[in-house]
Each structure stands twice: as structure tokens, then as C-alpha cells.
Write an enzyme that holds these catalytic residues in place. Structure first.
Site, short mmCIF file in Angstrom:
data_model
loop_
_atom_site.label_atom_id
_atom_site.label_comp_id
_atom_site.label_asym_id
_atom_site.label_seq_id
_atom_site.Cartn_x
_atom_site.Cartn_y
_atom_site.Cartn_z
N ASP A 12 0.86 -1.19 0.00
CA ASP A 12 0.00 0.00 0.00
C ASP A 12 0.89 1.23 0.00
OD1 ASP A 12 -2.18 -1.68 0.22
OD2 ASP A 12 -2.37 -1.45 2.39
N ASN A 42 -2.57 -10.36 4.23
CA ASN A 42 -3.21 -9.93 5.48
C ASN A 42 -3.70 -11.14 6.29
OD1 ASN A 42 -2.91 -7.27 4.73
ND2 ASN A 42 -5.02 -6.99 4.06
N THR A 219 -19.77 -12.29 6.96
CA THR A 219 -19.41 -11.28 7.96
C THR A 219 -20.36 -10.09 7.79
OG1 THR A 219 -17.69 -10.32 6.56
CG2 THR A 219 -17.00 -12.02 8.13
N SER A 222 -20.28 -4.58 12.13
CA SER A 222 -20.40 -4.47 13.60
C SER A 222 -21.38 -5.49 14.19
CB SER A 222 -20.84 -3.06 13.98
OG SER A 222 -22.09 -2.80 13.39
N ARG A 223 -22.23 -6.09 13.34
CA ARG A 223 -23.20 -7.07 13.88
C ARG A 223 -22.61 -8.46 14.05
NH1 ARG A 223 -27.47 -6.45 9.45
NH2 ARG A 223 -25.50 -6.10 8.38
N THR A 247 -10.69 -0.93 7.80
CA THR A 247 -9.97 -1.59 6.69
C THR A 247 -9.27 -2.84 7.21
OG1 THR A 247 -8.55 0.34 6.93
CG2 THR A 247 -9.32 -0.13 4.73
N ASP A 251 -10.21 -9.52 6.72
CA ASP A 251 -9.00 -10.37 6.67
C ASP A 251 -8.57 -10.79 8.07
OD1 ASP A 251 -8.95 -10.11 3.92
OD2 ASP A 251 -7.58 -8.39 3.95
N ASN A 275 -14.62 -12.78 15.51
CA ASN A 275 -15.31 -11.52 15.85
C ASN A 275 -14.50 -10.70 16.84
OD1 ASN A 275 -17.74 -11.53 14.38
ND2 ASN A 275 -18.79 -12.81 15.88
N SER A 290 -2.90 -3.09 12.57
CA SER A 290 -3.93 -3.17 13.62
C SER A 290 -4.12 -4.61 14.13
CB SER A 290 -5.26 -2.64 13.08
OG SER A 290 -5.79 -3.52 12.09
#
Ligand code: ADP
EC number: 2.7.1.229
Length: 301
Positions: A12, A42, A219, A222-223, A247, A251, A275, A290
Site C-alpha cells: 500500500d 493480510n 461477515t 459491527s453485527r 480496513t 482479513d 469476531n 492493527s
């Protein structure tokens, strides 16, 4: 060896800009950063950071980005025996981020477009030692189909993440895979069915079950995620977090799911772990930057 990831790698190239230049214009931008990405890489990095033994089958180019990617795999403990050099550019993604955090992204697949069925065949011996094959769609579809066939021959379960979505994906050629893991928009494009409500999502998964896929895990941001299988479907909720950058969340989810499933064979527990891991990742900026280690800390650099 636990997991074979057969997929892409990208570097990137992120420019933080005040505004995009117009045609013929040159403007100065305040900041630039480079990061390792690509869906295959990733997912491999997430699984490896959590302690899985991962072998990556991928192609890099003949430029400095290839060295960056190789170094990143090694730093993350990923087996690079089958990271092949190609007489082409590496996969790169020039990304432009404006002051409102809006992204414009170019993807140049470069060497990823050359990952062939023969490359996968050449890695057969190492793939045969793995408990799970993980695939996405940032490499040629013929290579994806050939890998699924190889998985069948070797008796190794296959997880396919249909991203970025390829509307021409032939469901007949992916039947028999163990796990199909789209997000909602990918599910919509692949099935041609609406996904406005959870009921809609469930109906769309029925089409895929009918096509002979054993487990569909959608997926849902947020749920959390929906798991559909022959005996029903269930929603497994994600923890509530303060998201700052989603982002690479998909992955992170897949890398963690793969590691947990390989270790324990329990799909519900693996989704719960996916999750938790992905929700944690969205509380930080960046993609691989992250992704935490198994103890929840971040790698040194
Ligand atoms: P993708 O990144 O492929 O679009 P999703 O947006 O569905 O995928 O996110 C993947 C997973 O990341 C979700 O299933 C969930 O576990 C986690 N996740 C994403 N966004 C959030 C959020 N805002 N809060 C908590 N978890 C999240």
C-alpha cells in the site's frame, strides 16, 4: 504446518493529500506512508501472529516492493519457500486519503496476476502437510479452481473468501469447499439476491448451500457474522467497540477463524474468536498494523 494461504500480496502506497491534482497539475501533499497488504498476505499475517504455522504461496515482482514484502513475511514468521519472483512489477495499491478520510484507491495486481495453477502444483508437497487451505480472489480464477481441485485430491478442507468479488465466479467449480466467507456486498453480487435484512442474507446463503458448499459464514460488520449450514443458521455477535478504521477487518476475521478452526475444529468458537479479533483490530488505524499478537499486544515495529 497448519495453514496454506494461496493468494495475493500488495504494498500500500498511502498519500495523505489536501486535494487531488487536476489534469496537468502538480500539487504538494503533506505525508506519505507505505504498508504491507493484499488480502492473502493480510490473512496469513493475522493467522501467523496468533501462532499458526503458515506457508504462503504467492508471487512478488522484481522491484524493491518485493523485498519489502518478503521481509514482512519473514518478520511475521511466515514460510516464504513458495514466494516466487516474477519478471513484472509487484502488486501495489496507490491510495489517496483526503482530510475527511475519504479514500481513492488504485490496485495494480502486478505479479499476483501471474500466480498459476503450476505454481500451486509445485507447492503440493508443502500444501499436503497443512490442515486448511485459504484462498481469496486477488489471483487468477483458474488458479483458485485448480487449488480447490488439489484440496479435494489431498483431502484438505478449503476456505474461500470471495474478495474482491468476481461476478464470473463459477459456483459449480467451487462446490464441495468447506467454508465460503463473503461479506454482505459480496454475497449480494455472487447470488444476485438482496441482502437488506438478515432474513434476506439467510435466503441468499440457501442458494450457496444448494450449490454444495458446506458452511457459509457471512461477515456482517459491527453485527458480527452469520453461519449457515445444512442444519440451520445462527448469528454470532461481535463485541461492541469504538471503531476508528475498519480496513482489513474481514482479513483479520478470516486469519483468526482459520487459526482457531485448525486448532479446535469448533466453528462457533472460531467465529466468536474471529469476531473478537477483528473487532479489536478496528479500534486501531491501518490494516496489518492493527492486528494483535495472541497475547493482545502489538508487534514491536
Ligand atoms: P469486510 O472488512 O470484508 O467488509 P466486515 O465489515 O463484515 O468485513 O467485517 C468483518 C468482521 O470484522 C465482522 O464480522 C466483525 O467481526 C468485525 N467488525 C467489523 N466492523 C466492526 C465494528 N464496527 N465493530 C465490531 N466489529 C466489527
Amino acid at each position: 504446518m497448519d495453514i496454506a494461504v494461496i493468494g495475493s500480496n500488495m504494498v500500500d502506497l498511502i498519500s495523505y493529500i489536501h486535494r487531488m491534482p487536476s489534469e496537468g497539475e502538480t500539487v504538494e501533499a503533506p505525508e506519505f506512508r507505505m504498508g504491507c497488504g493484499g488480502k492473502g498476505a493480510n490473512q496469513a499475517v493475522a493467522a501467523s501472529r496468533l501462532g499458526a504455522e503458515v506457508v504462503m504461496i504467492t508471487r512478488v515482482g522484481n522491484d524493491v516492493f518485493a523485498d519489502t514484502t518478503l521481509e514482512n513475511f519473514r518478520k511475521n514468521g511466515i514460510d516464504t519457500t513458495h514466494v516466487l519472483r516474477t519478471d513484472a512489477s509487484s502488486g501495489v495499491a496507490p491510495i489517496f486519503v483526503d482530510p475527511e478520510s475519504r479514500n481513492s484507491i488504485l490496485i495494480i495486481k502486478g505479479a499476483n496476476a501471474y500466480l498459476s495453477p503450476a505454481d500451486v502444483e509445485d507447492a503440493r508437497e508443502d500444501i499436503a502437510k497443512c490442515k486448511l487451505i485459504v484462498l481469496q480472489l486477488e489471483i487468477p480464477l483458474d488458479t483458485v479452481y485448480a487449488t480447490i481441485e488439489l484440496g479435494k485430491v489431498l483431502g484438505i478442507p478449503v476456505l474461500l473468501n470471495p474478495a474482491p468479488v468476481a461476478p464470473e465466479l463459477d459456483l459449480e467449480r467451487i462446490c464441495g469447499i468447506e467454508f465460503f466467507m463473503p461479506n454482505e456486498s459480496e454475497l449480494e453480487l455472487i447470488t444476485g439476491m438482496p441482502v437488506d435484512t438478515l432474513d434476506d442474507v439467510g435466503k441468499a446463503t440457501d442458494v450457496l448451500l444448494g450449490a454444495g458448499i458446506t458452511n457459509i459464514i457471512v461477515t456482517l460488520g459491527s453485527r458480527g457474522a452469520m453461519w449457515a449450514h445444512a442444519y440451520g443458521r445462527e448469528i454470532i455477535k461481535a463485541p461492541v467497540v469504538r471503531a476508528v478504521d475498519t480496513t482489513g477487518a474481514g482479513d483479520a476475521f478470516i486469519g483468526c477463524f482459520a487459526k482457531e478452526w485448525v486448532d479446535h475444529g469448533d466453528v462457533t468458537a472460531a467465529i466468536r474468536a474471529g469476531n473478537r479479533y477483528a473487532a479489536d483490530s478496528v479500534t486501531r488505524h491501518g490494516t496489518q498494523t492493527s492486528y494483535a499478537l495472541a497475547d493482545g499486544s502489538l508487534p514491536a515495529d
